[in-house]
Scaffold this motif. Structure first.
Motif, PDB file in Angstrom:
ATOM      1  N   ILE A   1      33.242  38.058  41.301  1.00  0.00           N
ATOM      2  CA  ILE A   1      34.671  38.356  41.385  1.00  0.00           C
ATOM      3  C   ILE A   1      35.362  37.684  40.206  1.00  0.00           C
ATOM      4  CG2 ILE A   1      36.777  38.032  42.736  1.00  0.00           C
ATOM      5  CD1 ILE A   1      34.840  40.035  43.945  1.00  0.00           C
ATOM      6  N   PRO A   2      36.155  38.422  39.429  1.00  0.00           N
ATOM      7  CA  PRO A   2      36.791  37.829  38.254  1.00  0.00           C
ATOM      8  C   PRO A   2      37.806  36.753  38.616  1.00  0.00           C
ATOM      9  CG  PRO A   2      37.646  40.031  38.665  1.00  0.00           C
ATOM     10  CD  PRO A   2      36.483  39.849  39.576  1.00  0.00           C
ATOM     11  N   ASN A   3      38.077  35.897  37.674  1.00  0.00           N
ATOM     12  CA  ASN A   3      39.067  34.848  37.836  1.00  0.00           C
ATOM     13  C   ASN A   3      40.467  35.473  37.917  1.00  0.00           C
ATOM     14  OD1 ASN A   3      41.057  32.740  36.693  1.00  0.00           O
ATOM     15  ND2 ASN A   3      39.222  31.540  37.122  1.00  0.00           N
ATOM     16  N   ALA A   4      41.357  34.822  38.658  1.00  0.00           N
ATOM     17  CA  ALA A   4      42.729  35.332  38.801  1.00  0.00           C
ATOM     18  C   ALA A   4      43.437  35.446  37.460  1.00  0.00           C
ATOM     19  CB  ALA A   4      43.515  34.431  39.746  1.00  0.00           C
ATOM     20  N   LYS A   5      43.040  34.632  36.478  1.00  0.00           N
ATOM     21  CA  LYS A   5      43.679  34.688  35.164  1.00  0.00           C
ATOM     22  C   LYS A   5      43.499  36.056  34.527  1.00  0.00           C
ATOM     23  CE  LYS A   5      43.398  29.766  33.949  1.00  0.00           C
ATOM     24  NZ  LYS A   5      42.809  28.771  33.019  1.00  0.00           N
ATOM     25  N   LEU A   6      42.367  36.694  34.810  1.00  0.00           N
ATOM     26  CA  LEU A   6      42.103  38.016  34.239  1.00  0.00           C
ATOM     27  C   LEU A   6      43.094  39.046  34.765  1.00  0.00           C
ATOM     28  CD1 LEU A   6      40.393  39.940  32.536  1.00  0.00           C
ATOM     29  CD2 LEU A   6      38.842  40.177  34.483  1.00  0.00           C
ATOM     30  N   ILE A   7      43.319  39.025  36.065  1.00  0.00           N
ATOM     31  CA  ILE A   7      44.234  39.994  36.643  1.00  0.00           C
ATOM     32  C   ILE A   7      45.672  39.736  36.203  1.00  0.00           C
ATOM     33  CG2 ILE A   7      44.833  38.880  38.860  1.00  0.00           C
ATOM     34  CD1 ILE A   7      44.312  41.571  40.198  1.00  0.00           C
ATOM     35  N   MET A   8      45.965  38.497  35.859  1.00  0.00           N
ATOM     36  CA  MET A   8      47.311  38.161  35.386  1.00  0.00           C
ATOM     37  C   MET A   8      47.616  38.787  34.022  1.00  0.00           C
ATOM     38  SD  MET A   8      49.149  36.508  37.534  1.00  0.00           S
ATOM     39  CE  MET A   8      48.427  37.754  38.608  1.00  0.00           C
ATOM     40  N   LYS A   9      46.556  39.208  33.308  1.00  0.00           N
ATOM     41  CA  LYS A   9      46.758  39.851  32.017  1.00  0.00           C
ATOM     42  C   LYS A   9      47.533  41.165  32.172  1.00  0.00           C
ATOM     43  CE  LYS A   9      44.569  36.782  29.552  1.00  0.00           C
ATOM     44  NZ  LYS A   9      45.323  35.902  28.614  1.00  0.00           N
TER      45      LYS A   9
ATOM     46  N   TYR B   1      47.487  46.683  42.493  1.00  0.00           N
ATOM     47  CA  TYR B   1      46.759  46.960  43.735  1.00  0.00           C
ATOM     48  C   TYR B   1      45.573  47.896  43.521  1.00  0.00           C
ATOM     49  CZ  TYR B   1      49.678  44.081  46.539  1.00  0.00           C
ATOM     50  OH  TYR B   1      50.288  42.967  47.072  1.00  0.00           O
ATOM     51  N   ALA B   2      45.643  48.741  42.504  1.00  0.00           N
ATOM     52  CA  ALA B   2      44.473  49.559  42.170  1.00  0.00           C
ATOM     53  C   ALA B   2      43.320  48.656  41.720  1.00  0.00           C
ATOM     54  CB  ALA B   2      44.829  50.558  41.069  1.00  0.00           C
ATOM     55  N   PHE B   3      43.650  47.635  40.954  1.00  0.00           N
ATOM     56  CA  PHE B   3      42.664  46.646  40.491  1.00  0.00           C
ATOM     57  C   PHE B   3      42.029  45.955  41.698  1.00  0.00           C
ATOM     58  CE2 PHE B   3      40.749  43.064  38.594  1.00  0.00           C
ATOM     59  CZ  PHE B   3      40.819  43.118  37.207  1.00  0.00           C
ATOM     60  N   ILE B   4      42.869  45.473  42.615  1.00  0.00           N
ATOM     61  CA  ILE B   4      42.388  44.745  43.789  1.00  0.00           C
ATOM     62  C   ILE B   4      41.524  45.644  44.672  1.00  0.00           C
ATOM     63  CG2 ILE B   4      43.086  43.605  45.934  1.00  0.00           C
ATOM     64  CD1 ILE B   4      43.605  41.873  43.518  1.00  0.00           C
ATOM     65  N   GLN B   5      42.005  46.853  44.936  1.00  0.00           N
ATOM     66  CA  GLN B   5      41.239  47.775  45.788  1.00  0.00           C
ATOM     67  C   GLN B   5      39.899  48.127  45.145  1.00  0.00           C
ATOM     68  OE1 GLN B   5      43.886  51.095  46.557  1.00  0.00           O
ATOM     69  NE2 GLN B   5      44.476  50.241  48.531  1.00  0.00           N
TER      70      GLN B   5
ATOM     71  N   ILE C   1      43.825  36.353  47.314  1.00  0.00           N
ATOM     72  CA  ILE C   1      43.217  37.666  47.569  1.00  0.00           C
ATOM     73  C   ILE C   1      41.785  37.714  47.052  1.00  0.00           C
ATOM     74  CG2 ILE C   1      43.346  40.126  47.030  1.00  0.00           C
ATOM     75  CD1 ILE C   1      46.416  39.809  46.899  1.00  0.00           C
ATOM     76  N   LEU C   2      41.582  37.257  45.819  1.00  0.00           N
ATOM     77  CA  LEU C   2      40.244  37.319  45.223  1.00  0.00           C
ATOM     78  C   LEU C   2      39.262  36.415  45.951  1.00  0.00           C
ATOM     79  CD1 LEU C   2      41.177  37.418  41.426  1.00  0.00           C
ATOM     80  CD2 LEU C   2      40.527  39.325  42.908  1.00  0.00           C
ATOM     81  N   ASN C   3      39.707  35.234  46.355  1.00  0.00           N
ATOM     82  CA  ASN C   3      38.833  34.344  47.147  1.00  0.00           C
ATOM     83  C   ASN C   3      38.487  34.995  48.479  1.00  0.00           C
ATOM     84  OD1 ASN C   3      38.877  32.375  45.169  1.00  0.00           O
ATOM     85  ND2 ASN C   3      40.518  31.192  46.117  1.00  0.00           N
TER      86      ASN C   3
END
Length: 201
Positions: free
Chosen positions: A187-195, A169-173, A98-100
């Motif tokens: 765009i932040p690294n996926a590791k950040l959203i995994m937190k 999904y709020a983060f992604i949107q 998604i982030l890519n």
């Protein structure tokens, strides 16, 4: 040399995609209510009549874009579920995809279309059916099994899974909207959203 049916279909598909891409830009700038077919035709570099040859109305175009966005969201979750690994690893893989994808303007604009569809009172009935009808499948609902499985596996925090899915999904949107407003933003690294999910060991 006359075109064969396959070539004709390829041309029709290309024209429809050209119109949909133009409509994405127009709806993003003007919203579905204020947008006109003539705006979409101008953006696409096509005649007003040719746009009507492929779509009966701007509402049909908007509905097509919403269906595409919804299918994309659900599709990446299904692909994630089929990956090898733990639930958290699958969520990490999905987040990377998604982030890519946010580097592609089309993907960010599709997020904006979904936000418009979810918040406007003037959306077409077909869009309401896509979002809330009997066969509607929301990304939040689709991601829940992975979150619950991860909680049972002991690697995702013990919080309400629906709240976790909504926060995700709020983060992604938010990132998608930010990317539209500021195209150069990192765009932040996926590791950040995994937190959001990860349980401390």
């Amino acid at each position: 040399m006359p075109r064969n049916e396959e070539q004709n279909q390829e041309l029709r598909d290309a024209r429809k995609e050209q119109i949909l891409q133009a409509a994405l830009l127009v709806f993003a700038r003007r919203g579905m209510v204020a947008a006109k077919i003539s705006d979409i035709a101008k953006e696409a570099g096509l005649s007003h009549g040719l746009v009507y040859h492929y779509f009966t109305s701007k509402e049909e175009i908007f509905s097509t874009l919403v269906r595409t966005a919804a299918n994309n969201s659900v599709g990446v979750i299904q692909q994630a579920s089929e990956q090898i690994g733990t639930p958290l690893e699958k969520l990490h893989w999905m987040s990377e995809q998604i982030l890519n994808g946010l580097s592609d303007e089309r993907n960010t604009l599709l997020f904006l279309i979904m936000i418009q569809a979810s918040t406007s009172d003037a959306i077409p009935d077909e869009v309401k059916e896509i979002l809330t009808g009997v066969e509607a499948v929301s990304p939040v609902t689709c991601i829940l099994p992975l979150i619950i499985e991860g909680q049972e596996f002991g690697e995702i925090i013990s919080a309400d899974p629906v709240s976790l899915a909504i926060a995700y999904y709020a983060f992604i949107q938010g990132l998608a909207v930010n990317k539209i407003q500021w195209p150069e933003c990192p765009i932040p690294n996926a590791k950040l959203i995994m937190k959001i999910f990860e349980k401390d060991n």
